[in-house]
Scaffold this active site. Structure first.
Site, PDB file in Angstrom:
ATOM      1  N   ASP A  29      15.667 -56.706  15.720  1.00 20.47           N
ATOM      2  CA  ASP A  29      15.084 -57.353  16.900  1.00 20.47           C
ATOM      3  C   ASP A  29      15.634 -58.764  17.024  1.00 20.47           C
ATOM      4  OD1 ASP A  29      13.486 -55.195  17.427  1.00 20.47           O
ATOM      5  OD2 ASP A  29      11.582 -56.193  17.003  1.00 20.47           O
ATOM      6  N   LYS A  86      13.760 -52.734  25.405  1.00 15.77           N
ATOM      7  CA  LYS A  86      12.510 -51.974  25.501  1.00 15.77           C
ATOM      8  C   LYS A  86      11.976 -51.925  26.928  1.00 15.77           C
ATOM      9  CE  LYS A  86      10.789 -53.389  20.902  1.00 15.77           C
ATOM     10  NZ  LYS A  86      10.788 -52.151  20.125  1.00 15.77           N
ATOM     11  N   ARG A 170       5.816 -39.748   6.221  1.00 14.42           N
ATOM     12  CA  ARG A 170       5.336 -38.639   5.385  1.00 14.42           C
ATOM     13  C   ARG A 170       4.695 -37.562   6.241  1.00 14.42           C
ATOM     14  NH1 ARG A 170       5.748 -38.877  -0.013  1.00 14.42           N
ATOM     15  NH2 ARG A 170       5.768 -40.883  -1.088  1.00 14.42           N
ATOM     16  N   GLY A 219       7.124 -52.642  10.157  1.00 13.62           N
ATOM     17  CA  GLY A 219       6.589 -53.147   8.894  1.00 13.62           C
ATOM     18  C   GLY A 219       7.620 -53.418   7.817  1.00 13.62           C
ATOM     19  N   GLY A 240      12.004 -55.616  12.878  1.00 10.12           N
ATOM     20  CA  GLY A 240      11.590 -56.485  13.973  1.00 10.12           C
ATOM     21  C   GLY A 240      11.335 -57.886  13.469  1.00 10.12           C
ATOM     22  N   SER A 241      10.052 -58.191  13.285  1.00 11.11           N
ATOM     23  CA  SER A 241       9.666 -59.528  12.861  1.00 11.11           C
ATOM     24  C   SER A 241      10.154 -59.848  11.450  1.00 11.11           C
ATOM     25  CB  SER A 241       8.141 -59.634  12.908  1.00 11.11           C
ATOM     26  OG  SER A 241       7.627 -58.896  14.000  1.00 11.11           O
TER      27      SER A 241
END
Lengths: 297, 197
Positions: A29, A86, A170, A219, A240-241
């Site tokens: 990102d 996006k 999962r 995450g 991303g972050s």
């Protein structure tokens, strides 16, 4: 007739094909041209152009929308690697704008505020490919049915917490395994339970994998996070972050790229993890006001 | 029988492995120098050439790979793989140094962005039967070939499949086409090369 007239664009094969080319890579990102250059320097396979990274969207609240075309063009001009952007879930007009800008992939993303509570974008109607998020196999197959050429497990964007990404990976890959041992009659039941098109359920049962690549998002904050989800079966990672909200983005970006390639080699993951400074602070999932992964269906 | 490596730093290495395995070839993924010394030939897949170039350096593979290429290891690069093998890259990053094993000049993303990616039938020298299904994804364009480079296929007046000695390059993706014939030709060339040495 010249050779150029014989070309067919926008086929499922060229859409999914670009996803295959991004395998084993990191999509980062970025919010401006400078970050895009840092990402490309670090070895990103593509960048995702957006106005605010998910952790800022989470902090600021309000409605999150498609980015300003001028900002996306600035990033397209700054790098030579593919540029993704996006649109809001169901906002096909934003998707049309992104297509006209020539972005290489559209992410119909739950990180932005959904525009339609009933329908996702009809992605078959576009020449450029779409990536969509999924938390389980049914959601994944519904998106493929709508024309997504690439999937990403949603995770919980902007938290720096890998637990949701692991849960979603999962869940998706666990159910893929279960389909491979189901008999023909049971597949009808699976299609009903998953609320997914039967032919896709049958295809997954036969091939033992999804018909499009599955990447991981939401995450990832460290090289070891990338190695974890790659070993669980993700084929690439979206960060991303996790990069630009860390202490020192450039070395962390490079380290995550190397860990994604050498995910089965702990000595290399250890080597690249040294002295990276602090990762983004991160959030406990139980304390969140909004769970982005619950957007879309 | 020759063992064929597939450079697995990034990109569509799995598809190449599957095609080679369908041809009963023994295949190994190559990520670090020790892997390279265990193979007799190499396929460099499509992917992102800037990423692969960087990983070639960080993995320590550049020097041993250059040496193997000088020694005449049969090698096949597709799309980004061709860019890595080329002598000169246009529209690349300034720090993107190719391996220089194939004396051609390529322009990255020569047809444009992803919306310009396409499929088309290609006539390949020495391939009997139907045209080969060419899959071009953000493909490079070969703008110059040195003397001695064989052009095995062209599209719109530009070479798309070339061979120079034991090194092959394609601007498209035979590994995504479901057609094994080009890989089969490459594998035959490895076995011929083994017979000579």
């Amino acid at each position: 007739m010249s050779d150029a007239d014989s070309r067919t664009t926008g086929t499922a094969r060229v859409k999914r094909g670009l996803a295959e080319m991004l395998r084993g890579g990191v999509i980062m990102d970025v919010v401006d041209a400078e970050q895009a250059r840092i990402a490309e320097d670090a070895g990103a396979v593509a960048v995702m152009a957006l106005e605010r990274v998910p952790s800022d969207i989470r902090r600021d609240g309000g409605v999150a929308r498609m980015s300003d075309p001028a900002m996306i063009e600035g990033i397209q001009g700054a790098v030579t690697i593919p540029v993704m952007a996006k649109c809001r879930i169901g906002h096909f007009a934003e998707a049309q704008v992104l297509e006209s800008l020539g972005v290489d992939y559209i992410d119909e993303s739950e990180v932005l505020t959904p525009a339609d509570e009933a329908y996702h974008v009809d992605k078959w109607a576009f020449t450029i490919p779409f990536v969509c998020g999924a938390t389980n196999l049914g959601e994944a197959l519904r998106r493929i049915g709508e024309g997504a050429a690439l999937l990403r497990s949603k995770g919980e964007a902007g938290t720096g917490n890998i637990v949701e990404a692991v849960r979603h990976l999962r869940s998706i890959l666990g159910d893929v395994k279960k389909l491979t041992v189901a008999d023909e009659a049971e597949l009808f039941g699976w299609a009903k339970e998953l609320q997914a098109p039967l032919p896709l359920v049958q295809e997954v049962a036969e091939r033992g994998e999804l018909p499009v690549p599955l990447f991981c998002a939401g995450g990832i904050a460290t090289p070891a996070d990338a190695a974890l989800v790659m070993q669980l079966g993700a084929q690439s990672v979206f960060v991303g972050s996790g990069i630009f909200k860390s202490d020192d983005p450039a070395p962390r970006a490079k380290a995550i790229v190397e860990a994604t390639t050498h995910y089965r080699d702990p000595a290399i993951v250890a080597k690249v993890s040294r002295n990276l400074g602090d990762a983004m602070r991160g959030e406990e999932i139980g304390t969140l006001d909004v769970k982005l992964a619950e957007r879309g269906w | 029988m020759a063992k064929v490596g597939v450079l697995a730093l990034q990109g569509a290495f799995r598809e190449h492995r599957e095609v080679l395995e369908a041809l009963d070839v023994s295949v190994a993924e190559v990520r670090v120098p020790e892997h390279l010394s265990a193979v007799d030939a190499l396929v460099i897949p499509g992917g992102e050439s800037t990423t692969m170039t960087r990983l070639l350096d960080t993995s320590g593979l550049r020097a041993p790979l250059s040496e193997r290429l000088r020694d005449g290891m049969p090698t096949f690069g597709t799309c980004a793989g061709l860019i890595l093998l080329a002598a000169e890259v246009r529209d690349g990053r300034s720090d993107q140094v190719p391996l220089g094993a194939l004396p051609v000049t390529v322009r990255r993303n020569g047809y444009g962005r992803q919306r310009d990616s396409f499929e088309t039938g290609i006539t390949v020298v020495g391939l009997a039967g139907a045209p080969f299904p060419g899959v071009f994804i953000r493909a490079p364009v070969v703008e110059f070939v040195a003397a001695g480079v064989e052009v095995l296929a062209a599209h719109d007046g530009r070479p798309v499949l070339v061979r120079h000695g034991r090194v092959w390059g394609a601007t498209f993706h035979p590994e995504l086409s479901g057609d094994l014939r080009i890989h089969q030709q490459f594998v035959q060339s490895i076995n011929t090369a083994e017979g000579e040495s």
